[in-house]
Design a protein around this motif. Sequence first.
Motif, PDB file in Angstrom:
ATOM      1  N   SER A  91      10.464   4.275  -4.933  1.00 37.03           N
ATOM      2  CA  SER A  91       9.936   2.930  -5.124  1.00 37.03           C
ATOM      3  C   SER A  91      10.137   2.437  -6.547  1.00 37.03           C
ATOM      4  O   SER A  91       9.979   3.200  -7.511  1.00 37.03           O
ATOM      5  CB  SER A  91       8.438   2.895  -4.805  1.00 37.03           C
ATOM      6  OG  SER A  91       8.203   3.301  -3.468  1.00 37.03           O
ATOM      7  N   SER A 149      12.781  -1.563   2.117  1.00 39.79           N
ATOM      8  CA  SER A 149      11.729  -2.576   2.260  1.00 39.79           C
ATOM      9  C   SER A 149      11.547  -3.246   0.905  1.00 39.79           C
ATOM     10  O   SER A 149      11.644  -2.604  -0.143  1.00 39.79           O
ATOM     11  CB  SER A 149      10.419  -1.971   2.759  1.00 39.79           C
ATOM     12  OG  SER A 149       9.881  -1.089   1.811  1.00 39.79           O
ATOM     13  N   LEU A 195       0.799  -1.223   0.000  1.00 39.15           N
ATOM     14  CA  LEU A 195       0.000   0.000   0.000  1.00 39.15           C
ATOM     15  C   LEU A 195       0.834   1.277   0.000  1.00 39.15           C
ATOM     16  O   LEU A 195       0.415   2.286  -0.552  1.00 39.15           O
ATOM     17  CB  LEU A 195      -0.951   0.007   1.195  1.00 39.15           C
ATOM     18  CG  LEU A 195      -2.033  -1.074   1.174  1.00 39.15           C
ATOM     19  CD1 LEU A 195      -2.879  -1.020   2.433  1.00 39.15           C
ATOM     20  CD2 LEU A 195      -2.902  -0.941  -0.068  1.00 39.15           C
ATOM     21  N   ASP A 196       2.021   1.244   0.614  1.00 37.08           N
ATOM     22  CA  ASP A 196       2.812   2.472   0.720  1.00 37.08           C
ATOM     23  C   ASP A 196       3.729   2.722  -0.478  1.00 37.08           C
ATOM     24  O   ASP A 196       4.347   3.789  -0.570  1.00 37.08           O
ATOM     25  CB  ASP A 196       3.633   2.484   2.003  1.00 37.08           C
ATOM     26  CG  ASP A 196       4.669   1.363   2.051  1.00 37.08           C
ATOM     27  OD1 ASP A 196       4.570   0.398   1.258  1.00 37.08           O
ATOM     28  OD2 ASP A 196       5.576   1.447   2.905  1.00 37.08           O
ATOM     29  N   ILE A 197       3.807   1.778  -1.406  1.00 30.44           N
ATOM     30  CA  ILE A 197       4.706   1.976  -2.547  1.00 30.44           C
ATOM     31  C   ILE A 197       4.265   3.214  -3.320  1.00 30.44           C
ATOM     32  O   ILE A 197       3.076   3.464  -3.505  1.00 30.44           O
ATOM     33  CB  ILE A 197       4.779   0.723  -3.455  1.00 30.44           C
ATOM     34  CG1 ILE A 197       6.000   0.808  -4.379  1.00 30.44           C
ATOM     35  CG2 ILE A 197       3.507   0.517  -4.219  1.00 30.44           C
ATOM     36  CD1 ILE A 197       6.338  -0.493  -5.075  1.00 30.44           C
ATOM     37  N   TRP A 257       8.206   3.112  -9.861  1.00 28.10           N
ATOM     38  CA  TRP A 257       6.772   2.938  -9.624  1.00 28.10           C
ATOM     39  C   TRP A 257       5.983   3.845 -10.558  1.00 28.10           C
ATOM     40  O   TRP A 257       4.972   3.439 -11.130  1.00 28.10           O
ATOM     41  CB  TRP A 257       6.434   3.216  -8.164  1.00 28.10           C
ATOM     42  CG  TRP A 257       4.986   3.042  -7.877  1.00 28.10           C
ATOM     43  CD1 TRP A 257       4.098   4.017  -7.525  1.00 28.10           C
ATOM     44  CD2 TRP A 257       4.225   1.818  -7.930  1.00 28.10           C
ATOM     45  NE1 TRP A 257       2.842   3.478  -7.369  1.00 28.10           N
ATOM     46  CE2 TRP A 257       2.903   2.133  -7.607  1.00 28.10           C
ATOM     47  CE3 TRP A 257       4.556   0.498  -8.228  1.00 28.10           C
ATOM     48  CZ2 TRP A 257       1.889   1.171  -7.561  1.00 28.10           C
ATOM     49  CZ3 TRP A 257       3.549  -0.457  -8.184  1.00 28.10           C
ATOM     50  CH2 TRP A 257       2.229  -0.118  -7.859  1.00 28.10           C
ATOM     51  N   SER A 300       4.632   6.282  -2.267  1.00 32.30           N
ATOM     52  CA  SER A 300       4.322   7.438  -1.421  1.00 32.30           C
ATOM     53  C   SER A 300       5.441   8.469  -1.547  1.00 32.30           C
ATOM     54  O   SER A 300       6.570   8.148  -1.932  1.00 32.30           O
ATOM     55  CB  SER A 300       4.140   7.012   0.039  1.00 32.30           C
ATOM     56  OG  SER A 300       5.386   6.753   0.642  1.00 32.30           O
ATOM     57  N   SER A 354       7.272   9.852   0.561  1.00 28.04           N
ATOM     58  CA  SER A 354       8.433   9.673   1.439  1.00 28.04           C
ATOM     59  C   SER A 354       9.357   8.545   0.974  1.00 28.04           C
ATOM     60  O   SER A 354      10.409   8.333   1.560  1.00 28.04           O
ATOM     61  CB  SER A 354       7.976   9.390   2.874  1.00 28.04           C
ATOM     62  OG  SER A 354       7.256   8.166   2.924  1.00 28.04           O
ATOM     63  N   LEU A 355       8.960   7.830  -0.086  1.00 28.60           N
ATOM     64  CA  LEU A 355       9.737   6.685  -0.560  1.00 28.60           C
ATOM     65  C   LEU A 355      10.195   6.865  -2.000  1.00 28.60           C
ATOM     66  O   LEU A 355       9.553   7.552  -2.792  1.00 28.60           O
ATOM     67  CB  LEU A 355       8.887   5.405  -0.492  1.00 28.60           C
ATOM     68  CG  LEU A 355       8.381   4.970   0.872  1.00 28.60           C
ATOM     69  CD1 LEU A 355       7.435   3.789   0.719  1.00 28.60           C
ATOM     70  CD2 LEU A 355       9.534   4.632   1.793  1.00 28.60           C
ATOM     71  N   SER A 364      11.309  -0.447  -2.018  1.00 26.77           N
ATOM     72  CA  SER A 364      11.215   0.964  -1.639  1.00 26.77           C
ATOM     73  C   SER A 364      12.297   1.268  -0.623  1.00 26.77           C
ATOM     74  O   SER A 364      12.738   0.395   0.124  1.00 26.77           O
ATOM     75  CB  SER A 364       9.844   1.278  -1.011  1.00 26.77           C
ATOM     76  OG  SER A 364       8.817   1.145  -1.959  1.00 26.77           O
TER      77      SER A 364
END
Length: 181
Positions: free
Chosen positions: A102, A129, A93-95, A168, A97, A99-100, A140
Amino acid sequence: MSSPSVALLRGINVGGNNPVGMADLGDCFREAGYRDARTFSASGNVLFTADRARGPELEEALARMLEARFGIPILVVVRSRDEFAATIAAAPLDIGSASLRSEVFFLKHPLTAEAAFAELPELREGIDSIAPGPGALYFSRLAAQATKTRITRLMSMPLFQQMTVRSWRTSTRLLELLNAG
């Protein structure tokens, strides 16, 4: 049976190595009978419709075609629109974002996400991660600490030669293009 697909080429137009013009690349696919061939970005993404082989057979046929045309071996990873959509849908879900940073590491058949995941080097906890997905690994790292990533350890492994990486943003854009037809 026709299938909209994307060919993800590894290692062309990177750091001045293996230069391949996108117009010539698109022509190569069209001349070989692949319909609706068009490129996206200079990193080697070709959207096309295949009426013939699929999976590993199609990847190998395209690799032979490209080597004959451009004189360099090029690893080719092909995903149908449905396969590509499944990979994007299964992402953490956070990919992507803010802050990353990815990426999606697309795996060449017969490499599986489970086999690749099992061979991963130790990454930096709290910064890196990585998660397995259908035909891919999602990677990410914290954008603010991206220089501390250990993903370069994976990139130095022989296993990495059976992968091609897309950001991404590029991956989601390719899905939009596949869905638009």
